[in-house]
Design a protein around this motif. Structure first.
Motif, PDB file in Angstrom:
ATOM      1  N   GLY A 116     -38.087 151.737  21.980  1.00  0.00           N
ATOM      2  CA  GLY A 116     -36.793 152.358  22.417  1.00  0.00           C
ATOM      3  C   GLY A 116     -35.802 151.800  23.022  1.00  0.00           C
ATOM      4  N   ILE A 117     -36.031 150.231  23.652  1.00  0.00           N
ATOM      5  CA  ILE A 117     -35.091 150.088  23.966  1.00  0.00           C
ATOM      6  C   ILE A 117     -34.727 148.887  23.297  1.00  0.00           C
ATOM      7  CG2 ILE A 117     -34.770 147.291  25.800  1.00  0.00           C
ATOM      8  CD1 ILE A 117     -36.723 149.446  27.881  1.00  0.00           C
ATOM      9  N   ILE A 118     -36.176 148.141  22.127  1.00  0.00           N
ATOM     10  CA  ILE A 118     -35.382 147.683  20.584  1.00  0.00           C
ATOM     11  C   ILE A 118     -34.497 148.243  19.953  1.00  0.00           C
ATOM     12  CG2 ILE A 118     -35.885 146.176  18.572  1.00  0.00           C
ATOM     13  CD1 ILE A 118     -38.755 145.636  19.784  1.00  0.00           C
ATOM     14  N   GLY A 119     -34.342 149.539  19.417  1.00  0.00           N
ATOM     15  CA  GLY A 119     -33.027 150.009  18.979  1.00  0.00           C
ATOM     16  C   GLY A 119     -31.830 150.436  19.651  1.00  0.00           C
ATOM     17  N   LEU A 120     -32.134 150.585  20.762  1.00  0.00           N
ATOM     18  CA  LEU A 120     -31.101 150.557  21.847  1.00  0.00           C
ATOM     19  C   LEU A 120     -30.359 149.212  21.872  1.00  0.00           C
ATOM     20  CD1 LEU A 120     -28.657 152.156  23.697  1.00  0.00           C
ATOM     21  CD2 LEU A 120     -30.471 151.013  25.867  1.00  0.00           C
ATOM     22  N   VAL A 121     -30.648 148.228  21.967  1.00  0.00           N
ATOM     23  CA  VAL A 121     -30.044 146.525  21.628  1.00  0.00           C
ATOM     24  C   VAL A 121     -29.550 146.401  20.683  1.00  0.00           C
ATOM     25  CG1 VAL A 121     -30.872 143.747  21.086  1.00  0.00           C
ATOM     26  CG2 VAL A 121     -31.222 145.512  22.982  1.00  0.00           C
ATOM     27  N   CYS A 122     -30.607 147.039  19.322  1.00  0.00           N
ATOM     28  CA  CYS A 122     -29.988 147.055  18.063  1.00  0.00           C
ATOM     29  C   CYS A 122     -28.507 147.777  17.069  1.00  0.00           C
ATOM     30  CB  CYS A 122     -31.103 147.273  16.882  1.00  0.00           C
ATOM     31  SG  CYS A 122     -32.287 145.735  16.774  1.00  0.00           S
ATOM     32  N   ALA A 123     -28.704 149.249  18.172  1.00  0.00           N
ATOM     33  CA  ALA A 123     -27.633 150.216  18.374  1.00  0.00           C
ATOM     34  C   ALA A 123     -25.997 149.202  19.044  1.00  0.00           C
ATOM     35  CB  ALA A 123     -27.708 151.019  18.749  1.00  0.00           C
ATOM     36  N   VAL A 124     -26.250 148.436  20.024  1.00  0.00           N
ATOM     37  CA  VAL A 124     -25.274 148.330  20.486  1.00  0.00           C
ATOM     38  C   VAL A 124     -24.730 147.046  20.107  1.00  0.00           C
ATOM     39  CG1 VAL A 124     -24.269 147.195  22.899  1.00  0.00           C
ATOM     40  CG2 VAL A 124     -25.697 148.650  23.044  1.00  0.00           C
ATOM     41  N   ALA A 125     -26.181 145.913  19.974  1.00  0.00           N
ATOM     42  CA  ALA A 125     -25.257 144.619  18.438  1.00  0.00           C
ATOM     43  C   ALA A 125     -24.710 145.160  17.114  1.00  0.00           C
ATOM     44  CB  ALA A 125     -26.403 143.591  18.907  1.00  0.00           C
ATOM     45  N   GLY A 126     -24.752 146.332  16.615  1.00  0.00           N
ATOM     46  CA  GLY A 126     -24.775 146.755  15.172  1.00  0.00           C
ATOM     47  C   GLY A 126     -22.601 147.398  15.152  1.00  0.00           C
ATOM     48  N   PHE A 127     -22.360 146.628  16.688  1.00  0.00           N
ATOM     49  CA  PHE A 127     -21.045 147.078  17.133  1.00  0.00           C
ATOM     50  C   PHE A 127     -20.205 146.308  16.687  1.00  0.00           C
ATOM     51  CE2 PHE A 127     -21.927 151.004  19.260  1.00  0.00           C
ATOM     52  CZ  PHE A 127     -20.986 152.360  18.749  1.00  0.00           C
ATOM     53  N   PHE A 128     -20.993 145.141  16.940  1.00  0.00           N
ATOM     54  CA  PHE A 128     -20.666 143.507  16.795  1.00  0.00           C
ATOM     55  C   PHE A 128     -20.624 142.671  15.692  1.00  0.00           C
ATOM     56  CE2 PHE A 128     -20.699 144.773  20.768  1.00  0.00           C
ATOM     57  CZ  PHE A 128     -19.431 145.015  21.905  1.00  0.00           C
ATOM     58  N   VAL A 129     -21.792 142.830  14.678  1.00  0.00           N
ATOM     59  CA  VAL A 129     -22.560 142.012  13.725  1.00  0.00           C
ATOM     60  C   VAL A 129     -23.453 143.046  13.554  1.00  0.00           C
ATOM     61  CG1 VAL A 129     -22.031 139.884  14.936  1.00  0.00           C
ATOM     62  CG2 VAL A 129     -24.547 140.816  15.108  1.00  0.00           C
ATOM     63  N   LEU A 130     -22.811 142.785  11.370  1.00  0.00           N
ATOM     64  CA  LEU A 130     -24.437 143.382  10.658  1.00  0.00           C
ATOM     65  C   LEU A 130     -24.544 145.050  11.342  1.00  0.00           C
ATOM     66  CD1 LEU A 130     -26.809 140.571  11.030  1.00  0.00           C
ATOM     67  CD2 LEU A 130     -25.104 141.170   8.455  1.00  0.00           C
ATOM     68  N   SER A 131     -22.907 145.454  11.098  1.00  0.00           N
ATOM     69  CA  SER A 131     -24.055 147.439  11.666  1.00  0.00           C
ATOM     70  C   SER A 131     -24.460 147.466  10.188  1.00  0.00           C
ATOM     71  CB  SER A 131     -22.694 148.316  12.195  1.00  0.00           C
ATOM     72  OG  SER A 131     -21.322 147.498  11.031  1.00  0.00           O
TER      73      SER A 131
END
Length: 94
Positions: free
Chosen positions: A33-48
């Motif tokens: 869940g935490i890995i998915g949350l980090v990927c989702a937030v980072a996806g707003f800035f790079v490689l969405s």
């Protein structure tokens, strides 16, 4: 006659509870869940287009069979990952 030490024909060959035998080598649900949350937030800035589906998959796996309120990071990862993916598709088309 020798003692069977509990290994008789009536001994259960399957575990009594499936929850006790979960694999301990892979990441647990909270970590996913935490890995998915980090990927989702980072996806707003790079490689969405990449991180959005990864966040959705991690969120989905983190929720597992239970869709309870205790899986808040998993729900947030799933929703933000979907938003990332939709925005990336709109950006690619437009």
């Amino acid at each position: 006659m020798m003692a069977g030490f509990g290994h008789t024909s009536r001994t259960r060959r399957t575990p009594r509870s499936r929850n006790r035998m979960w694999p301990r080598t892979g990441p647990d649900r909270a970590t996913l869940g935490i890995i998915g949350l980090v990927c989702a937030v980072a996806g707003f800035f790079v490689l969405s287009i990449v991180l959005g589906p990864v966040a959705m998959a991690c969120g989905w796996e983190a929720m597992g069979r239970r869709r309870a309120s205790g899986a808040v990071p998993a729900w947030v990862a799933l929703i933000l990952g979907a938003i990332d993916t939709v925005l990336a598709i709109i950006w690619l088309v437009g």
